[in-house]
Design a protein around this motif. Structure first.
Motif, PDB file in Angstrom:
ATOM      1  N   ALA A 110       8.213  18.341  -8.815  1.00 40.39           N
ATOM      2  CA  ALA A 110       6.894  18.500  -8.196  1.00 40.39           C
ATOM      3  C   ALA A 110       6.925  19.692  -7.254  1.00 40.39           C
ATOM      4  CB  ALA A 110       6.498  17.231  -7.440  1.00 40.39           C
ATOM      5  N   GLY A 111       5.828  20.400  -7.185  1.00 39.55           N
ATOM      6  CA  GLY A 111       5.741  21.562  -6.323  1.00 39.55           C
ATOM      7  C   GLY A 111       5.133  21.229  -4.975  1.00 39.55           C
ATOM      8  N   SER A 112       4.911  22.275  -4.188  1.00 42.14           N
ATOM      9  CA  SER A 112       4.374  22.094  -2.841  1.00 42.14           C
ATOM     10  C   SER A 112       2.952  21.543  -2.878  1.00 42.14           C
ATOM     11  CB  SER A 112       4.404  23.419  -2.082  1.00 42.14           C
ATOM     12  OG  SER A 112       3.666  24.414  -2.782  1.00 42.14           O
ATOM     13  N   ALA A 113       2.211  21.840  -3.947  1.00 43.33           N
ATOM     14  CA  ALA A 113       0.839  21.334  -4.038  1.00 43.33           C
ATOM     15  C   ALA A 113       0.831  19.815  -4.093  1.00 43.33           C
ATOM     16  CB  ALA A 113       0.148  21.918  -5.275  1.00 43.33           C
ATOM     17  N   GLU A 114       1.750  19.233  -4.873  1.00 39.75           N
ATOM     18  CA  GLU A 114       1.815  17.771  -4.968  1.00 39.75           C
ATOM     19  C   GLU A 114       2.172  17.153  -3.629  1.00 39.75           C
ATOM     20  OE1 GLU A 114       1.464  14.033  -6.022  1.00 39.75           O
ATOM     21  OE2 GLU A 114       0.854  15.728  -7.263  1.00 39.75           O
ATOM     22  N   LEU A 115       3.080  17.799  -2.894  1.00 36.97           N
ATOM     23  CA  LEU A 115       3.428  17.296  -1.558  1.00 36.97           C
ATOM     24  C   LEU A 115       2.213  17.349  -0.643  1.00 36.97           C
ATOM     25  CD1 LEU A 115       5.483  16.331   0.551  1.00 36.97           C
ATOM     26  CD2 LEU A 115       6.042  18.741   0.974  1.00 36.97           C
ATOM     27  N   GLY A 116       1.440  18.404  -0.738  1.00 39.59           N
ATOM     28  CA  GLY A 116       0.227  18.504   0.063  1.00 39.59           C
ATOM     29  C   GLY A 116      -0.764  17.397  -0.263  1.00 39.59           C
ATOM     30  N   ALA A 161       0.825  -1.212   0.000  1.00 39.33           N
ATOM     31  CA  ALA A 161       0.000   0.000   0.000  1.00 39.33           C
ATOM     32  C   ALA A 161       0.858   1.259   0.000  1.00 39.33           C
ATOM     33  CB  ALA A 161      -0.925  -0.018   1.211  1.00 39.33           C
ATOM     34  N   LEU A 162       1.937   1.252   0.783  1.00 35.62           N
ATOM     35  CA  LEU A 162       2.814   2.420   0.837  1.00 35.62           C
ATOM     36  C   LEU A 162       3.537   2.615  -0.492  1.00 35.62           C
ATOM     37  CD1 LEU A 162       4.367   1.975   4.394  1.00 35.62           C
ATOM     38  CD2 LEU A 162       2.638   3.626   3.708  1.00 35.62           C
ATOM     39  N   SER A 163       4.044   1.536  -1.062  1.00 42.14           N
ATOM     40  CA  SER A 163       4.735   1.629  -2.350  1.00 42.14           C
ATOM     41  C   SER A 163       3.802   2.129  -3.446  1.00 42.14           C
ATOM     42  CB  SER A 163       5.309   0.273  -2.734  1.00 42.14           C
ATOM     43  OG  SER A 163       6.231  -0.180  -1.768  1.00 42.14           O
ATOM     44  N   ALA A 164       2.581   1.632  -3.446  1.00 38.62           N
ATOM     45  CA  ALA A 164       1.606   2.054  -4.457  1.00 38.62           C
ATOM     46  C   ALA A 164       1.266   3.528  -4.295  1.00 38.62           C
ATOM     47  CB  ALA A 164       0.350   1.197  -4.360  1.00 38.62           C
ATOM     48  N   LEU A 165       1.136   3.972  -3.051  1.00 32.43           N
ATOM     49  CA  LEU A 165       0.843   5.387  -2.796  1.00 32.43           C
ATOM     50  C   LEU A 165       1.954   6.271  -3.346  1.00 32.43           C
ATOM     51  CD1 LEU A 165      -0.832   7.631  -1.291  1.00 32.43           C
ATOM     52  CD2 LEU A 165       0.725   7.239   0.627  1.00 32.43           C
ATOM     53  N   LEU A 166       3.187   5.937  -3.050  1.00 32.21           N
ATOM     54  CA  LEU A 166       4.304   6.747  -3.531  1.00 32.21           C
ATOM     55  C   LEU A 166       4.395   6.709  -5.056  1.00 32.21           C
ATOM     56  CD1 LEU A 166       6.959   5.836  -0.807  1.00 32.21           C
ATOM     57  CD2 LEU A 166       5.717   7.994  -1.055  1.00 32.21           C
ATOM     58  N   GLU A 167       4.129   5.557  -5.634  1.00 32.32           N
ATOM     59  CA  GLU A 167       4.167   5.438  -7.098  1.00 32.32           C
ATOM     60  C   GLU A 167       3.094   6.308  -7.739  1.00 32.32           C
ATOM     61  OE1 GLU A 167       5.099   4.379 -10.926  1.00 32.32           O
ATOM     62  OE2 GLU A 167       6.259   4.107  -9.073  1.00 32.32           O
ATOM     63  N   ARG A 168       1.898   6.328  -7.163  1.00 31.07           N
ATOM     64  CA  ARG A 168       0.805   7.141  -7.735  1.00 31.07           C
ATOM     65  C   ARG A 168       1.159   8.622  -7.729  1.00 31.07           C
ATOM     66  NH1 ARG A 168      -2.479   3.722  -4.656  1.00 31.07           N
ATOM     67  NH2 ARG A 168      -2.829   5.355  -3.107  1.00 31.07           N
ATOM     68  N   HIS A 169       2.005   9.034  -6.791  1.00 31.15           N
ATOM     69  CA  HIS A 169       2.375  10.449  -6.708  1.00 31.15           C
ATOM     70  C   HIS A 169       3.749  10.721  -7.302  1.00 31.15           C
ATOM     71  CE1 HIS A 169      -1.015  11.944  -4.176  1.00 31.15           C
ATOM     72  NE2 HIS A 169      -1.091  10.669  -3.849  1.00 31.15           N
ATOM     73  N   ASP A 170       4.196   9.799  -8.177  1.00 29.77           N
ATOM     74  CA  ASP A 170       5.446   9.969  -8.924  1.00 29.77           C
ATOM     75  C   ASP A 170       6.657  10.163  -8.011  1.00 29.77           C
ATOM     76  OD1 ASP A 170       4.176   9.744 -11.412  1.00 29.77           O
ATOM     77  OD2 ASP A 170       3.609  11.860 -11.345  1.00 29.77           O
ATOM     78  N   ALA A 171       6.648   9.507  -6.871  1.00 32.62           N
ATOM     79  CA  ALA A 171       7.789   9.581  -5.953  1.00 32.62           C
ATOM     80  C   ALA A 171       8.844   8.569  -6.358  1.00 32.62           C
ATOM     81  CB  ALA A 171       7.335   9.315  -4.521  1.00 32.62           C
ATOM     82  N   TYR A 172      10.111   8.964  -6.238  1.00 30.53           N
ATOM     83  CA  TYR A 172      11.222   8.061  -6.498  1.00 30.53           C
ATOM     84  C   TYR A 172      11.802   7.635  -5.151  1.00 30.53           C
ATOM     85  CZ  TYR A 172      15.505   6.088  -8.394  1.00 30.53           C
ATOM     86  OH  TYR A 172      16.524   5.230  -8.716  1.00 30.53           O
ATOM     87  N   ILE A 173      11.709   6.356  -4.809  1.00 26.63           N
ATOM     88  CA  ILE A 173      12.137   5.856  -3.506  1.00 26.63           C
ATOM     89  C   ILE A 173      13.641   5.587  -3.532  1.00 26.63           C
ATOM     90  CG2 ILE A 173      11.876   4.028  -1.796  1.00 26.63           C
ATOM     91  CD1 ILE A 173       9.043   3.577  -2.865  1.00 26.63           C
TER      92      ILE A 173
END
Length: 292
Positions: free
Chosen positions: A63-69, A26-38
């Protein structure tokens, strides 16, 4: 191929929750959906108490602050589905506001200030508080606020009220007892639970009371140690973060044992503080989990 930015902003995701299947996915999928590079992903499942811990370092390229939010909001919703979950997303480069407390010994204070000045510890030292005035000149030479708050048994409630006011005034997120030779009250420990790091000498065997290094010399100890831990109202018994040992022998004088002990105290306290500043430490009952 994932290309990195020249100076990427890194974040740390932390999670402590009851053990259950599917959490890593679930955590990996969440980060992937938000284009995070682990970049780092550490986990520990404490099977004895069915408690699960995660520390993940990632970046959000372009990514900007909005994406982090959006990510933080989605993460909050995700862990709300987990049982007994606590978690957050931190900006790794943001310095933690730290207040240091001392008495008369200066070795741990000097070591922490040296590491702070060299930017080896990611913190802003916001103030130094002491129950003695001796170390004021060292602190003031660094351009830092110094507060002399003397204490007696009769004035302890008033002194701790002034201390708490100082912590709040400076927005201190973490308090480091760098050889502060007073026991915090139960009320203050509860107010600051999980936010106070202490250092104390520890021997095999252990010696308490006055002149511990003379006691150690008289017993012919072979190991000098120090323990860094979260402070509680029980003297030197909070959850341990880091310990360090140095071998000694019969040729060491009490003064040499003391010097060795000071070095080991600085080492253990510096490491423990680094682990906390990097969001590696989780309190697990009377113990800690340190994900590296």
């Amino acid at each position: 191929m994932q290309l990195s930015c020249p100076n990427p902003v890194r974040y740390v995701l932390t999670l402590a929750a009851a053990s259950a299947r599917g959490q890593v996915a679930a955590l990996s999928a969440l980060l992937e959906r938000h284009d995070a590079y682990i970049e780092e992903f550490a986990i520990f499942d404490d099977v004895l108490v069915s408690r699960f811990y995660v520390r993940a370092v990632f970046r959000l390229d372009n990514a900007g602050s909005a994406e982090l939010g959006f990510l933080r909001e989605a993460y909050g919703k995700l862990i709300a589905r987990f049982d007994q979950a606590e978690g957050a997303i931190h900006e790794l480069s943001r310095p933690t506001r730290v207040l240091i407390m001392v008495s008369k010994a200066d070795h741990c204070l000097r070591n922490l200030l040296d590491q702070w000045r060299r930017r080896e510890l990611n913190m802003d030292v916001v103030a130094v508080v002491s129950n003695h005035a001796d170390l004021g000149p060292i602190v003031q030479a660094e351009g830092l606020p110094f507060y002399h708050l003397p204490i007696t048994a009769a004035t302890k409630p008033q002194q701790e009220a002034a201390l708490l006011s100082c912590i709040q005034q400076h927005g201190a997120e973490l308090v480091v007892l760098a050889r502060y030779m007073q026991v915090l009250s139960e009320d203050l420990c509860q107010t600051l639970a999980g936010r106070v790091i202490n250092i104390h000498h520890s021997f095999l065997p252990g010696f308490k009371g006055a002149r511990p290094y003379e006691q150690a010399h008289a017993r012919g100890v072979k190991l000098i140690g120090a323990t860094a831990h979260f402070a509680t109202s029980d003297l030197d018994e909070g959850p341990i973060i880091e310990q360090s040992l140095e071998r000694v022998d019969h040729a060491f004088s009490p003064e040499q044992l003391l010097s060795t002990g000071r070095d080991v105290e600085c080492l253990a306290l510096g490491r423990a503080l680094r682990y906390v500043l990097e969001y590696r430490v989780f309190i697990n009952g009377l113990r800690t989990v340190v994900l590296r």
